[in-house]
Design an enzyme around this catalytic site. Structure first.
Site, PDB file in Angstrom:
ATOM      1  CG  ASP A  42      -1.816  -1.236   1.259  1.00  0.00           C
ATOM      2  OD1 ASP A  42      -2.211  -1.722   0.186  1.00  0.00           O
ATOM      3  OD2 ASP A  42      -2.067  -1.746   2.371  1.00  0.00           O
ATOM      4  CG  HIS A  70      -2.236  -1.873  -6.898  1.00  0.00           C
ATOM      5  ND1 HIS A  70      -1.432  -2.457  -7.836  1.00  0.00           N
ATOM      6  CD2 HIS A  70      -1.877  -2.423  -5.706  1.00  0.00           C
ATOM      7  CE1 HIS A  70      -0.616  -3.324  -7.239  1.00  0.00           C
ATOM      8  NE2 HIS A  70      -0.878  -3.323  -5.941  1.00  0.00           N
TER       9      HIS A  70
HETATM   10  P1  GDP Z   1      -0.723   0.333  -3.529  1.00  0.00           P
HETATM   11  O1  GDP Z   1      -1.332  -0.924  -3.060  1.00  0.00           O
HETATM   12  O2  GDP Z   1       0.761   0.383  -3.314  1.00  0.00           O
HETATM   13  O3  GDP Z   1      -1.085   0.684  -4.944  1.00  0.00           O
HETATM   14  O4  GDP Z   1      -1.326   1.507  -2.612  1.00  0.00           O
HETATM   15  P2  GDP Z   1      -2.876   1.665  -2.166  1.00  0.00           P
HETATM   16  O5  GDP Z   1      -3.627   2.189  -3.317  1.00  0.00           O
HETATM   17  O6  GDP Z   1      -3.350   0.438  -1.493  1.00  0.00           O
HETATM   18  O7  GDP Z   1      -2.726   2.732  -1.004  1.00  0.00           O
HETATM   19  C1  GDP Z   1      -2.172   3.977  -1.212  1.00  0.00           C
HETATM   20  C2  GDP Z   1      -3.231   5.035  -0.846  1.00  0.00           C
HETATM   21  O8  GDP Z   1      -2.613   6.301  -0.744  1.00  0.00           O
HETATM   22  C3  GDP Z   1      -4.301   5.205  -1.928  1.00  0.00           C
HETATM   23  O9  GDP Z   1      -5.506   5.563  -1.310  1.00  0.00           O
HETATM   24  C4  GDP Z   1      -3.774   6.363  -2.769  1.00  0.00           C
HETATM   25  O10 GDP Z   1      -4.796   7.086  -3.441  1.00  0.00           O
HETATM   26  C5  GDP Z   1      -3.130   7.205  -1.704  1.00  0.00           C
HETATM   27  N1  GDP Z   1      -1.956   7.977  -2.139  1.00  0.00           N
HETATM   28  C6  GDP Z   1      -0.958   7.609  -2.970  1.00  0.00           C
HETATM   29  N2  GDP Z   1      -0.010   8.562  -3.021  1.00  0.00           N
HETATM   30  C7  GDP Z   1      -0.419   9.549  -2.203  1.00  0.00           C
HETATM   31  C8  GDP Z   1       0.153  10.801  -1.798  1.00  0.00           C
HETATM   32  O11 GDP Z   1       1.243  11.188  -2.203  1.00  0.00           O
HETATM   33  N3  GDP Z   1      -0.567  11.545  -0.897  1.00  0.00           N
HETATM   34  C9  GDP Z   1      -1.779  11.141  -0.411  1.00  0.00           C
HETATM   35  N4  GDP Z   1      -2.411  11.930   0.460  1.00  0.00           N
HETATM   36  N5  GDP Z   1      -2.350   9.969  -0.777  1.00  0.00           N
HETATM   37  C10 GDP Z   1      -1.670   9.193  -1.640  1.00  0.00           C
HETATM   38  P1  IMO Z   2      -0.863  -4.164  -2.275  1.00  0.00           P
HETATM   39  O1  IMO Z   2      -0.462  -4.665  -3.650  1.00  0.00           O
HETATM   40  C1  IMO Z   2      -0.949  -4.758   2.053  1.00  0.00           C
HETATM   41  C2  IMO Z   2      -0.834  -8.914   3.482  1.00  0.00           C
HETATM   42  C3  IMO Z   2      -2.135  -9.325   4.176  1.00  0.00           C
HETATM   43  C4  IMO Z   2      -1.593 -10.355   5.139  1.00  0.00           C
HETATM   44  C5  IMO Z   2      -0.488 -11.041   4.348  1.00  0.00           C
HETATM   45  C6  IMO Z   2      -0.909 -12.342   3.687  1.00  0.00           C
HETATM   46  O2  IMO Z   2      -2.145  -3.452  -2.246  1.00  0.00           O
HETATM   47  O3  IMO Z   2       0.269  -3.419  -1.650  1.00  0.00           O
HETATM   48  P2  IMO Z   2      -2.479 -12.945   1.621  1.00  0.00           P
HETATM   49  O4  IMO Z   2      -3.939 -12.671   1.402  1.00  0.00           O
HETATM   50  O5  IMO Z   2      -1.603 -12.357   0.562  1.00  0.00           O
HETATM   51  O6  IMO Z   2      -2.186 -14.381   1.881  1.00  0.00           O
HETATM   52  O7  IMO Z   2      -2.129 -12.165   3.005  1.00  0.00           O
HETATM   53  O8  IMO Z   2      -0.095 -10.108   3.351  1.00  0.00           O
HETATM   54  N1  IMO Z   2      -1.018  -8.343   2.135  1.00  0.00           N
HETATM   55  C7  IMO Z   2      -1.017  -7.036   1.865  1.00  0.00           C
HETATM   56  N2  IMO Z   2      -0.931  -5.963   2.671  1.00  0.00           N
HETATM   57  N3  IMO Z   2      -1.030  -4.579   0.725  1.00  0.00           N
HETATM   58  C8  IMO Z   2      -1.097  -5.644  -0.104  1.00  0.00           C
HETATM   59  O9  IMO Z   2      -1.083  -5.524  -1.452  1.00  0.00           O
HETATM   60  C9  IMO Z   2      -1.118  -6.942   0.453  1.00  0.00           C
HETATM   61  N4  IMO Z   2      -1.184  -8.178  -0.060  1.00  0.00           N
HETATM   62  C10 IMO Z   2      -1.099  -9.028   0.975  1.00  0.00           C
HETATM   63  O10 IMO Z   2      -2.731  -8.229   4.823  1.00  0.00           O
HETATM   64  O11 IMO Z   2      -1.011  -9.721   6.247  1.00  0.00           O
HETATM   65 MG    MG Z   3      -2.830  -1.594  -1.755  1.00  0.00          MG
END
Ligand code: GDP
Ligand code: IMO
Ligand code: MG
Length: 456
Positions: A42, A70
């Protein structure tokens, strides 16, 4: 200034030889840029991929499944992607789901249809699925839940998985009883027999597991017809993409380094390689074709699920980061645990991945903090350790050494270039890049596509 990289930077010095001709090591073809999470997930990988994908030709997923979540925000619209590469938004690029991904077909089509309602057009025509990718079945997801319950009962601790069937599906793959896309599209009688055997194996392990086999097979047959036009030999598709005309090819990592099955905080990890090797094995591409490796890190740290987290802040700071950062899981809706930036883990991620540059996201979340801390080293029994501990008991006990920085107490969300940032924020960023030893290429100051400062 262009926010993307140039196709010619990603081309070898010499033109590739035609198929069948002798190739020298210089004829390596196009290079692939890889975007990888440097923490526990994330970090904002989706946003970075979206930025780079605006003029990419191919955007690939190489590992994980719909455990990933994502988020991409474009023109005020928020899209969540789980299995689809975030590049699917770009109507001019092809999205590819590689052999290393595990695919839950109902999840894939549900995700596409949901995003179509938000305005995503023509995604099925732009999606290519490798025939070697393994399938996640509904019962894998049920088993994921049963395993979590069992772990809780036996050890008093589960992993906190996303219950998307990821562990069980990769287990089937490793046990060589898994079923792949090519099996589903082949002889359906043979597929049905192998599916029934797999169900029986799981029922032997989990007597409580009930599966309506005929209903499942009927649904799978329907999905297979919708999937068929998208399926290709992924290895050959990538080979052609690498050796045809100059192309911008991007790989979107899912999950992250500290969740990697080999290098993460085992056993509190996912079941795939989320580090750079996963790009090669999950797509069938040679290491020589890997070009830039972009590491993505938040300006602080978060983690979803169970497991050690040395810089976690179970206090007002942790709560502030959680609420200001809207730190709630995209896939499961769980609150993310929050803490200070831990540079020990980012450096460890760099040791494995060899980042060529870093995207530092969510700097804006720190705008209101008086004093910012950064974890720079771990101590065990009062002594600094140079490595990242493999043993979770050790990791739970490490003492974190922090550097403290004064907060800038200024809204950075409107900053679009380096000079727009307050000096104290610049100082924080410089410290991070010097400590990791990798240049920071982007700094994120908001959710939207335009809220990204490009440094070079
Ligand atoms: P990913 O799994 O790595 O793609 O990340 P996620 O989408 O799960 O979580 C990142 C969160 O942070 C999302 O809600 C994005 O919209 C938000 N985000 C990403 N970059 C920024 C930033 O620079 N500032 C803020 N405030 N939010 C961001
Ligand atoms: P993105 O791509 C955050 C974590 C789960 C759990 C562990 C195992 O959005 O960054 P699983 O279902 O994969 O067997 O869970 O891994 N986990 C993540 N945490 N972001 C993710 O993906 C994750 N994918 C798996 O929360 O602790
Ligand atoms: Mg994510």
């Amino acid at each position: 200034m262009s926010l993307t990289w140039s196709a010619k930077d990603h081309k070898s010095m010499t033109q590739p030889a035609a198929t069948g001709q002798k190739r020298s090591r210089n004829d390596i073809g196009n290079k692939v840029a890889v975007v990888l999470g440097a923490q526990w997930g994330d970090e904002g990988k989706g946003k970075v991929v979206d930025l780079l994908a605006t003029d990419a030709d191919v955007v690939c997923r190489c590992q994980g499944g719909n455990n990933a979540g994502h988020t991409v925000v474009v023109d005020g619209k928020e899209y969540d992607f789980h299995l689809l590469p975030s590049g699917i938004i770009n109507s001019k690029s092809i999205s590819l789901i590689g052999n290393g991904v595990v695919i839950h077909l109902p999840g894939l089509f549900e995700e596409g249809d949901k995003n179509e309602k938000k305005g995503l057009k023509g995604w099925e025509k732009r999606l290519i699925v490798s025939d070697r990718a393994h399938l996640v079945f509904d019962f894998h997801q049920v088993v994921d839940g049963l395993q979590e319950t069992e772990r809780q009962a036996q050890e008093g601790k589960n992993i906190g998985t996303t219950k998307k069937g990821i562990g069980p599906a990769y287990s089937s793959k490793a046990a060589r009883t898994g079923l792949r896309v090519c099996d589903l599209l082949g002889d359906f009688k043979d597929f049905s027999m192998r599916f029934k055997n797999l169900v029986r194996q799981y029922q032997a392990m989990y007597p409580a597991l009930t599966v309506d086999v005929e209903d499942q097979l009927k649904k799978l047959k329907e999905y297979s017809e919708r999937l068929r036009p998208m399926v290709r030999d992924g290895v050959y598709y990538m080979y052609e993409a690498l050796h045809g005309s100059p192309k911008k090819i991007l790989v979107e990592g899912a999950n992250a380094a500290l969740l990697d099955i080999d290098f993460g905080t085992y056993p509190f990890v996912t079941s795939s390689n989320c580090t750079v090797g996963g790009a090669c094995t999950g797509l069938g591409i040679p290491p020589l074709n890997i070009g830039d490796v972009f590491g993505v890190s938040k300006a602080y740290t978060t983690r979803v699920g169970i497991g050690a987290f040395p810089t976690e802040q179970l206090n007002a700071i942790g709560e502030l980061l959680q609420t200001r950062g809207h730190e709630v899981g995209v896939t499961t809706g769980r609150k993310r645990r929050c803490g200070w930036l831990d540079l020990v883990i980012v450096r460890y991620a760099h040791m494995i991945n060899g980042f060529t540059s870093i995207a530092l996201t969510k700097l804006d979340i720190l705008d209101v903090v008086d004093e910012i801390k950064v974890g720079v080293a771990y101590k065990v029994n009062g002594k600094r350790i140079p490595h990242f501990p493999a043993n979770m008991d050790v990791l739970h006990k490490v003492e974190v050494e922090y550097e403290t920085f004064p907060g800038w107490k200024t809204d950075t969300s409107a900053a679009r270039k380096w000079n727009d940032l307050p000096a104290k924020a610049q100082n924080y960023i410089h410290f991070i890049e010097n400590h990791i030893g990798v240049p920071i290429k982007w700094v994120g100051v908001g959710k939207s596509r335009e809220c990204m400062i490009q440094m070079f």
